[in-house]
Design a protein around this motif. Structure first.
Motif, PDB file in Angstrom:
ATOM      1  N   PRO A  81       0.787  -1.244   0.000  1.00 57.62           N
ATOM      2  CA  PRO A  81       0.000   0.000   0.000  1.00 57.62           C
ATOM      3  C   PRO A  81       0.815   1.289   0.000  1.00 57.62           C
ATOM      4  CG  PRO A  81      -0.148  -1.100   2.140  1.00 57.62           C
ATOM      5  CD  PRO A  81       0.615  -2.016   1.221  1.00 57.62           C
ATOM      6  N   THR A  82       2.000   1.277   0.594  1.00 55.64           N
ATOM      7  CA  THR A  82       2.763   2.528   0.654  1.00 55.64           C
ATOM      8  C   THR A  82       4.164   2.327   0.084  1.00 55.64           C
ATOM      9  OG1 THR A  82       3.676   2.057   2.849  1.00 55.64           O
ATOM     10  CG2 THR A  82       1.585   3.249   2.792  1.00 55.64           C
ATOM     11  N   ARG A  83       4.761   3.463  -0.219  1.00 54.09           N
ATOM     12  CA  ARG A  83       6.121   3.409  -0.777  1.00 54.09           C
ATOM     13  C   ARG A  83       7.085   2.739   0.184  1.00 54.09           C
ATOM     14  NH1 ARG A  83       6.793   9.703  -2.442  1.00 54.09           N
ATOM     15  NH2 ARG A  83       4.968   9.832  -3.766  1.00 54.09           N
ATOM     16  N   GLU A  84       6.965   3.104   1.448  1.00 58.25           N
ATOM     17  CA  GLU A  84       7.906   2.565   2.424  1.00 58.25           C
ATOM     18  C   GLU A  84       7.786   1.050   2.531  1.00 58.25           C
ATOM     19  OE1 GLU A  84       6.275   5.326   2.986  1.00 58.25           O
ATOM     20  OE2 GLU A  84       7.790   6.816   3.532  1.00 58.25           O
ATOM     21  N   LEU A  85       6.535   0.582   2.532  1.00 59.95           N
ATOM     22  CA  LEU A  85       6.348  -0.865   2.643  1.00 59.95           C
ATOM     23  C   LEU A  85       6.887  -1.570   1.407  1.00 59.95           C
ATOM     24  CD1 LEU A  85       2.910  -1.094   4.372  1.00 59.95           C
ATOM     25  CD2 LEU A  85       5.011  -2.165   5.131  1.00 59.95           C
ATOM     26  N   ALA A  86       6.633  -0.976   0.246  1.00 58.58           N
ATOM     27  CA  ALA A  86       7.147  -1.566  -0.989  1.00 58.58           C
ATOM     28  C   ALA A  86       8.673  -1.591  -0.936  1.00 58.58           C
ATOM     29  CB  ALA A  86       6.658  -0.776  -2.191  1.00 58.58           C
ATOM     30  N   ALA A  87       9.269  -0.498  -0.478  1.00 55.16           N
ATOM     31  CA  ALA A  87      10.732  -0.437  -0.409  1.00 55.16           C
ATOM     32  C   ALA A  87      11.259  -1.473   0.585  1.00 55.16           C
ATOM     33  CB  ALA A  87      11.176   0.960   0.004  1.00 55.16           C
ATOM     34  N   GLN A  88      10.506  -1.688   1.633  1.00 53.20           N
ATOM     35  CA  GLN A  88      10.928  -2.670   2.638  1.00 53.20           C
ATOM     36  C   GLN A  88      10.888  -4.099   2.077  1.00 53.20           C
ATOM     37  OE1 GLN A  88      10.000  -1.139   6.620  1.00 53.20           O
ATOM     38  NE2 GLN A  88       9.015  -3.104   6.828  1.00 53.20           N
ATOM     39  N   VAL A  89       9.841  -4.367   1.282  1.00 52.06           N
ATOM     40  CA  VAL A  89       9.766  -5.687   0.644  1.00 52.06           C
ATOM     41  C   VAL A  89      10.967  -5.857  -0.281  1.00 52.06           C
ATOM     42  CG1 VAL A  89       8.458  -7.142  -0.960  1.00 52.06           C
ATOM     43  CG2 VAL A  89       7.239  -5.824   0.769  1.00 52.06           C
ATOM     44  N   ALA A  90      11.301  -4.777  -1.013  1.00 52.81           N
ATOM     45  CA  ALA A  90      12.435  -4.846  -1.940  1.00 52.81           C
ATOM     46  C   ALA A  90      13.739  -5.133  -1.188  1.00 52.81           C
ATOM     47  CB  ALA A  90      12.542  -3.542  -2.721  1.00 52.81           C
ATOM     48  N   GLU A  91      13.886  -4.497  -0.038  1.00 52.76           N
ATOM     49  CA  GLU A  91      15.090  -4.744   0.777  1.00 52.76           C
ATOM     50  C   GLU A  91      15.151  -6.206   1.202  1.00 52.76           C
ATOM     51  OE1 GLU A  91      15.445  -2.190   4.231  1.00 52.76           O
ATOM     52  OE2 GLU A  91      15.241  -0.447   2.910  1.00 52.76           O
ATOM     53  N   ASN A  92      14.004  -6.725   1.640  1.00 53.32           N
ATOM     54  CA  ASN A  92      13.938  -8.130   2.046  1.00 53.32           C
ATOM     55  C   ASN A  92      14.297  -9.045   0.882  1.00 53.32           C
ATOM     56  OD1 ASN A  92      12.341  -9.107   4.807  1.00 53.32           O
ATOM     57  ND2 ASN A  92      12.126  -6.948   4.354  1.00 53.32           N
ATOM     58  N   PHE A  93      13.753  -8.706  -0.285  1.00 55.11           N
ATOM     59  CA  PHE A  93      14.027  -9.513  -1.472  1.00 55.11           C
ATOM     60  C   PHE A  93      15.539  -9.550  -1.747  1.00 55.11           C
ATOM     61  CE2 PHE A  93      14.920  -9.703  -5.983  1.00 55.11           C
ATOM     62  CZ  PHE A  93      14.328 -10.912  -6.321  1.00 55.11           C
ATOM     63  N   ASP A  94      16.173  -8.377  -1.695  1.00 50.86           N
ATOM     64  CA  ASP A  94      17.616  -8.325  -1.958  1.00 50.86           C
ATOM     65  C   ASP A  94      18.392  -9.222  -0.996  1.00 50.86           C
ATOM     66  OD1 ASP A  94      17.249  -6.617  -4.021  1.00 50.86           O
ATOM     67  OD2 ASP A  94      17.724  -4.791  -2.886  1.00 50.86           O
ATOM     68  N   LEU A  95      17.933  -9.204   0.234  1.00 50.49           N
ATOM     69  CA  LEU A  95      18.603  -9.983   1.276  1.00 50.49           C
ATOM     70  C   LEU A  95      18.483 -11.483   1.015  1.00 50.49           C
ATOM     71  CD1 LEU A  95      19.810  -8.737   3.864  1.00 50.49           C
ATOM     72  CD2 LEU A  95      17.685  -9.277   5.037  1.00 50.49           C
ATOM     73  N   TYR A  96      17.265 -11.916   0.725  1.00 50.89           N
ATOM     74  CA  TYR A  96      17.032 -13.358   0.612  1.00 50.89           C
ATOM     75  C   TYR A  96      17.398 -13.916  -0.767  1.00 50.89           C
ATOM     76  CZ  TYR A  96      14.076 -12.148   4.650  1.00 50.89           C
ATOM     77  OH  TYR A  96      13.608 -11.653   5.832  1.00 50.89           O
ATOM     78  N   ALA A  97      17.430 -13.030  -1.775  1.00 52.34           N
ATOM     79  CA  ALA A  97      17.736 -13.512  -3.141  1.00 52.34           C
ATOM     80  C   ALA A  97      19.213 -13.300  -3.485  1.00 52.34           C
ATOM     81  CB  ALA A  97      16.855 -12.795  -4.154  1.00 52.34           C
ATOM     82  N   LYS A  98      19.969 -12.983  -2.459  1.00 54.99           N
ATOM     83  CA  LYS A  98      21.380 -12.643  -2.632  1.00 54.99           C
ATOM     84  C   LYS A  98      22.164 -13.659  -3.480  1.00 54.99           C
ATOM     85  CE  LYS A  98      25.174 -11.790   0.550  1.00 54.99           C
ATOM     86  NZ  LYS A  98      25.553 -11.893   1.957  1.00 54.99           N
ATOM     87  N   TYR A  99      21.891 -14.932  -3.296  1.00 58.45           N
ATOM     88  CA  TYR A  99      22.664 -15.955  -4.001  1.00 58.45           C
ATOM     89  C   TYR A  99      21.985 -16.437  -5.283  1.00 58.45           C
ATOM     90  CZ  TYR A  99      25.535 -15.838   0.096  1.00 58.45           C
ATOM     91  OH  TYR A  99      26.360 -15.389   1.093  1.00 58.45           O
ATOM     92  N   THR A 100      20.936 -15.766  -5.685  1.00 52.25           N
ATOM     93  CA  THR A 100      20.276 -16.133  -6.941  1.00 52.25           C
ATOM     94  C   THR A 100      20.564 -15.042  -7.978  1.00 52.25           C
ATOM     95  OG1 THR A 100      18.219 -14.917  -6.598  1.00 52.25           O
ATOM     96  CG2 THR A 100      18.359 -17.084  -5.575  1.00 52.25           C
ATOM     97  N   LYS A 101      20.119 -15.296  -9.197  1.00 55.02           N
ATOM     98  CA  LYS A 101      20.350 -14.276 -10.236  1.00 55.02           C
ATOM     99  C   LYS A 101      19.060 -13.505 -10.513  1.00 55.02           C
ATOM    100  CE  LYS A 101      24.271 -16.276 -12.527  1.00 55.02           C
ATOM    101  NZ  LYS A 101      24.482 -17.662 -12.953  1.00 55.02           N
ATOM    102  N   LEU A 102      18.098 -13.641  -9.641  1.00 55.15           N
ATOM    103  CA  LEU A 102      16.803 -12.998  -9.892  1.00 55.15           C
ATOM    104  C   LEU A 102      16.941 -11.484  -9.862  1.00 55.15           C
ATOM    105  CD1 LEU A 102      14.481 -15.272  -7.715  1.00 55.15           C
ATOM    106  CD2 LEU A 102      14.826 -15.349 -10.177  1.00 55.15           C
ATOM    107  N   THR A 103      16.123 -10.835 -10.683  1.00 53.24           N
ATOM    108  CA  THR A 103      16.167  -9.374 -10.730  1.00 53.24           C
ATOM    109  C   THR A 103      14.836  -8.803 -10.249  1.00 53.24           C
ATOM    110  OG1 THR A 103      15.385  -9.461 -12.985  1.00 53.24           O
ATOM    111  CG2 THR A 103      17.769  -9.270 -12.675  1.00 53.24           C
ATOM    112  N   LYS A 104      14.869  -7.580  -9.821  1.00 51.78           N
ATOM    113  CA  LYS A 104      13.629  -6.942  -9.348  1.00 51.78           C
ATOM    114  C   LYS A 104      13.573  -5.478  -9.785  1.00 51.78           C
ATOM    115  CE  LYS A 104      14.838  -4.150  -5.757  1.00 51.78           C
ATOM    116  NZ  LYS A 104      16.214  -4.240  -5.322  1.00 51.78           N
ATOM    117  N   ALA A 105      12.376  -4.946  -9.793  1.00 61.62           N
ATOM    118  CA  ALA A 105      12.215  -3.496  -9.975  1.00 61.62           C
ATOM    119  C   ALA A 105      11.213  -3.020  -8.939  1.00 61.62           C
ATOM    120  CB  ALA A 105      11.716  -3.186 -11.379  1.00 61.62           C
TER     121      ALA A 105
END
Ligand code: AMP
Length: 493
Positions: A81-105
């Motif tokens: 719902p909010t920018r901050e929450l979206a940004a937080q999900v993105a941070e989490n994604f970066d953390l957990y997908a660190k060893y994969t080649k997945l990309t995000k926007a």
């Protein structure tokens, strides 16, 4: 007890989790990850602080690890719902997908379309977005959603409050019928129930206890100040807030101070600063980079007090807050639960102190009703004696929010502003607002206009009741067309 290694997550994900330092899955993770990995729809009834972000991010990464994104066709979608929450999900994604080649926007307001377009053009595996911004990209023809395999809706109850449900329905319709849906909400309002019945297919339902019911480590107190004139009450509350902070002394390592109105967020932060406290405001009217800077400063311990509105602070993962101060009694009882949930996290001790006045009696009763607890009354001492007796009209709320624009008043104000002590200057800042900007309760959720497409959005019932300050001369008999234009003006702002 379930271990992460029992959950059939990809080894690369397990490695990342291990590095982050999580030992065991939280209940929402243990409940949601297995069905999500089986490709089933999930309905998670859980709020922030339960580990729900990882409960959808970890299986998503595992599921997407095979396969590749095509240009402009993301393979998964996370709506927040909010920018901050979206940004937080993105941070989490970066953390957990660190060893994969997945990309995000990350598609949120306050970031240039060009940058975001470039990423989408290249092709991303995970698109994390606020609904309005996503639809803006879609309408510009930059995005094709027909390849979405997994769609996550996070904090659906907040989406409902923000009037995003029509957008969510539309986005559901743009994604393939065969997609997998992971849907999270802290509560199941009837409208949310309807959406899940319509768009989820035989979901696995996982409900975890609300955080506040479990947080017995929070010491709650309410300080009932005696009544006084409405215009004097805000100052009385600010004085008392400082007193509370001083009394708590070194116990306050850091704290969040919640106000109901954006205008008060600014005033309280300014007042605290002038009295030597390290405080910064955060609310939806501040630009994104400012909000990010403030939050980072608070997380890093460089800022001691965050003065916040509900939405700005909601869902933000700020560990280790020693104190929550409710400068205002929240207008919605459930916001009390969210607010105090910022402290006493993960079994730590926390203190939640609330200032109330006789005008808040009903709101306080509603909170105590909801949490089924009588909040212990704190000692208000002598300083909080009424500054003056309210006149009958003021006691009835007649004087509230009237723009004070008479010439004599503004002259006396500028004189006072030079001579008065700091606090009075802060006090004087408030009446300067124009009628349509006059203090009004912050909507339960604020969305920057760039998070919202300007089209189809109808205003929710709650918003329609809030028509801002009364119009002098017309009294309560406000013709509908005028009220309408206020609404539209506000929406446009
Ligand atoms: P969330 O509810 O997703 O906002 O998560 C709240 C906090 O819990 C975040 O700081 C996460 O990093 C943390 N967290 C998530 N999963 C776990 C876990 N399994 N063990 C410990 N902490 C976790």
């Amino acid at each position: 007890m379930t271990k992460f290694s029992d959950l059939k997550l990809h080894t690369k994900v397990l490695k990342a989790i291990d590095e982050v330092g999580y030992t065991d899955p939280t209940p929402i993770q243990a409940g949601a990850i297995p069905p999500a990995l089986e490709g089933r729809d999930v309905l998670g009834i859980a709020q922030t602080g339960t580990g729900k972000t990882a409960s959808f991010t970890l299986p998503m990464i595992t599921l997407l690890n095979r396969g590749r994104a095509r240009a402009r066709m993301p393979r998964s979608l996370v709506l927040a719902p909010t920018r901050e929450l979206a940004a937080q999900v993105a941070e989490n994604f970066d953390l957990y997908a660190k060893y994969t080649k997945l990309t995000k926007a990350l598609l949120i307001g306050g970031v240039s379309f060009k940058e975001q377009d470039q990423l989408i053009d290249k092709g991303v595996d995970v698109l994390i977005a606020t609904p309005g911004r996503l639809l803006d990209h879609f309408e510009r023809g930059k995005l094709i959603l027909t390849d979405v395999k997994v769609m996550v809706v996070d904090e659906a109850d907040r989406m409902l409050d923000m009037g995003f449900i029509p957008d969510i329905e539309r986005i559901f319709g743009l994604t393939p019928f065969t997609r997998q849906t992971l849907f999270f909400s802290a509560t199941m309002a009837p409208e949310i129930e309807r959406i899940t019945n319509t768009f989820l297919s035989n979901p696995e339902r996982i409900e975890v206890a609300r955080q506040a019911t479990a947080s017995e480590t929070i010491t709650q107190q309410v300080f009932e100040l005696p009544g006084t004139r409405r215009d004097a009450q805000a100052k009385q509350k600010r004085d008392f807030l400082r007193k509370l902070i001083d009394q708590e002394g070194e116990k306050v390592t850091n704290g969040i101070i919640f106000c109901n109105r954006k205008v008060d967020v600014d005033i309280v932060a300014k007042s605290l600063k002038k009295y030597g406290h390290d405080a910064e405001p955060i609310h939806g009217d501040l630009d994104q980079s400012h909000r990010t800077r403030t939050l980072d400063g608070f997380r890093d311990g460089k800022i001691r007090f965050l003065v916040a509105s509900d939405v700005a602070a909601r869902g933000l993962d700020i560990p280790n807050v020693s104190h929550v101060f409710n400068f205002d009694v929240p207008s919605h009882a459930e916001d009390y639960v969210h607010r105090i949930g910022r402290t006493g996290r993960a079994g730590r001790e926390g203190a939640a102190m609330m200032i109330s006045t006789p005008r808040d009696e009903k709101l306080l009763a509603a909170i105590e009703d909801l949490i089924k607890t009588t909040i212990p009354r704190g000692d208000v001492g002598e300083q909080a004696a009424p500054a003056s007796k309210p006149s009958e009209a003021e006691a009835a709320g007649e004087a509230e929010d009237k723009p004070k624009k008479s010439r004599s008043r503004s002259r006396s104000r500028s004189k006072k502003a030079e001579d008065a002590p700091v606090e009075a200057k802060v006090e004087e800042a408030a009446p300067e607002v124009k009628p349509e900007e006059a203090p009004k309760p912050e909507p339960r959720a604020e969305a920057k206009s760039d998070d919202k497409p300007k089209r189809s959005r109808s205003r929710g019932g709650r918003g329609n009741n809030d028509r801002g300050p009364k119009v002098v001369g017309l009294g309560d008999h406000l013709p509908d067309f005028i009220a309408h234009s206020f609404d539209e003006r506000r929406e446009a702002s």
